[in-house]
Design an enzyme around this catalytic site. Structure first.
Site, mmCIF file in Angstrom:
data_model
loop_
_atom_site.group_PDB
_atom_site.id
_atom_site.type_symbol
_atom_site.label_atom_id
_atom_site.label_comp_id
_atom_site.label_asym_id
_atom_site.label_seq_id
_atom_site.Cartn_x
_atom_site.Cartn_y
_atom_site.Cartn_z
ATOM 1 N NE ARG A 50 -2.083 0.993 3.738
ATOM 2 C CZ ARG A 50 -3.166 1.139 4.517
ATOM 3 N NH1 ARG A 50 -3.595 0.128 5.238
ATOM 4 N NH2 ARG A 50 -3.819 2.278 4.562
ATOM 5 C CG ASP A 52 1.654 5.891 3.239
ATOM 6 O OD1 ASP A 52 0.862 4.954 3.433
ATOM 7 O OD2 ASP A 52 2.711 6.044 3.881
ATOM 8 C CE1 TYR A 111 7.303 2.690 -1.885
ATOM 9 C CE2 TYR A 111 8.238 0.682 -0.966
ATOM 10 C CZ TYR A 111 7.135 1.460 -1.278
ATOM 11 O OH TYR A 111 5.877 1.007 -1.004
ATOM 12 N NE ARG A 197 5.920 10.688 3.256
ATOM 13 C CZ ARG A 197 4.722 11.020 3.746
ATOM 14 N NH1 ARG A 197 3.733 10.128 3.750
ATOM 15 N NH2 ARG A 197 4.527 12.220 4.237
#
Length: 250
Positions: A50, A52, A111, A197
Site C-alpha cells: 500500500r 500512502d 523504492y 519517508r
C-alpha cells in the site's frame, strides 16, 4: 477462474494511496471500477503493498481472479488503459499460478526518493524540491550502511498500524546523483507504513549535521518513532520495482 498479475504504474498526486479508503479516491478503486466495467462483474484486486497518499508507483503489481482465458488477456491491458484516468497505466497482465499472491510472494521491493535544489516545470509532481545547500550526501551514505545492520525498524514506522512485526531485511540503501537530482534507493523484503519517508527525513538531519551516524544507529536501537526525524514529503517517493520467484508464473 484464472489468476493474473497486473503490472501498472501511477502518479499518486490525486489519490489517497493505493488501498481503498472510505474518505478518498484510491488507485485500487479506479482499477476495480475499470475491471468491473470490462468484465461485467465485481473484480477485486490485491496489491503488492500500500502506497500512502501522494506516493507514486513506477511499478505496482496486483493480482486478480477472472474467468477470462489467457488467450484473451493481451487485449485486457489495452481496454483498461482506455478506461483508466491519465495518471494510471497498465503495462502488462500475465498468467500466474492459482495460489500466487501479489503481496505475500514478493521477494523484494525497491523504492526511490528523489530530491533536487533546482526548479523544473517538468518534474514538480515527482520530485521533492528543497534547499540542498551544505547537504552532506557522503555522510548520509554512511548512515545508509547502518540500515543494513538492523532488522527492527519500529523507529521508522507509523504508530498503531496493527502489524505483527516491525522486522524488515534491508539489503541496499544509498544516495546517488543523477544530474540535478539526488536519488535515494532502498531495497528490502518488506516495508512498514511510512518507513521510507521517515528514513529519508532522518537522513536529511544527518546530511545537515544535526544528527551523527552514531546517533542514527542509536535511534534505530531505541525502537521509538519519536526519536526519528520528520517524514519527508510524499511526492518525492516512488515504488519502482517488485521481485517475484520465477516459478509462480505460467
Amino acid at each position: 477462474m484464472y489468476r493474473y498479475f497486473i503490472y501498472m504504474s501511477y502518479s499518486g498526486a490525486a489519490y489517497c494511496g493505493w488501498q481503498n479508503q472510505p474518505n478518498g479516491t484510491s488507485v485500487q478503486q479506479r482499477l476495480e471500477e475499470a475491471l468491473a466495467t470490462i468484465l461485467r462483474r465485481p473484480t477485486p484486486v490485491t496489491g503488492a503493498g500500500r502506497t500512502d497518499t501522494g506516493v507514486h508507483a513506477r511499478l505496482m503489481v496486483a493480482h486478480m481472479d477472472a474467468e477470462m482465458p489467457p488467450d484473451e488477456v493481451p487485449f485486457l491491458a489495452e481496454k483498461l488503459n482506455r478506461l483508466l484516468p491519465h495518471d494510471i497505466a497498465v503495462s502488462r497482465i500475465v498468467s500466474v499460478r492459482p495460489d500466487a499472491h501479489a503481496r505475500f510472494d514478493a521477494l523484494a521491493r525497491t523504492y526511490r526518493y528523489t530530491v533536487t535544489g533546482v526548479k523544473s516545470p517538468f518534474n514538480h509532481e515527482w520530485v521533492c524540491r528543497m534547499s540542498l545547500r551544505g547537504m552532506d550526501f557522503a555522510q548520509m551514505n554512511e548512515a545508509c550502511r547502518v540500515l543494513c545492520r538492523y532488522t527492527d525498524f519500529t523507529s521508522f514506522s507509523k504508530l498503531h498500524t496493527g502489524v505483527k512485526t516491525n522486522n524488515c531485511r534491508v539489503d541496499y540503501a544509498g544516495w546517488t546523483q543523477e544530474g540535478d537530482l539526488w536519488v535515494f534507493t532502498i531495497r528490502a523484503d518488506r516495508f512498514l507504513r511510512n518507513m521510507v519517508r521517515a528514513v529519508v527525513g532522518t537522513l536529511f538531519e544527518v546530511g545537515r549535521g544535526r544528527r551523527s551516524v552514531d546517533n542514527f544507529a542509536r535511534l534505530i536501537e531505541a525502537k521509538d518513532r519519536r526519536q526519528a526525524g520528520t517524514s519527508a514529503d510524499a511526492k518525492g517517493l516512488a515504488l519502482v520495482d517488485i521481485t517475484y520467484p520465477d516459478d509462480i508464473f505460467i
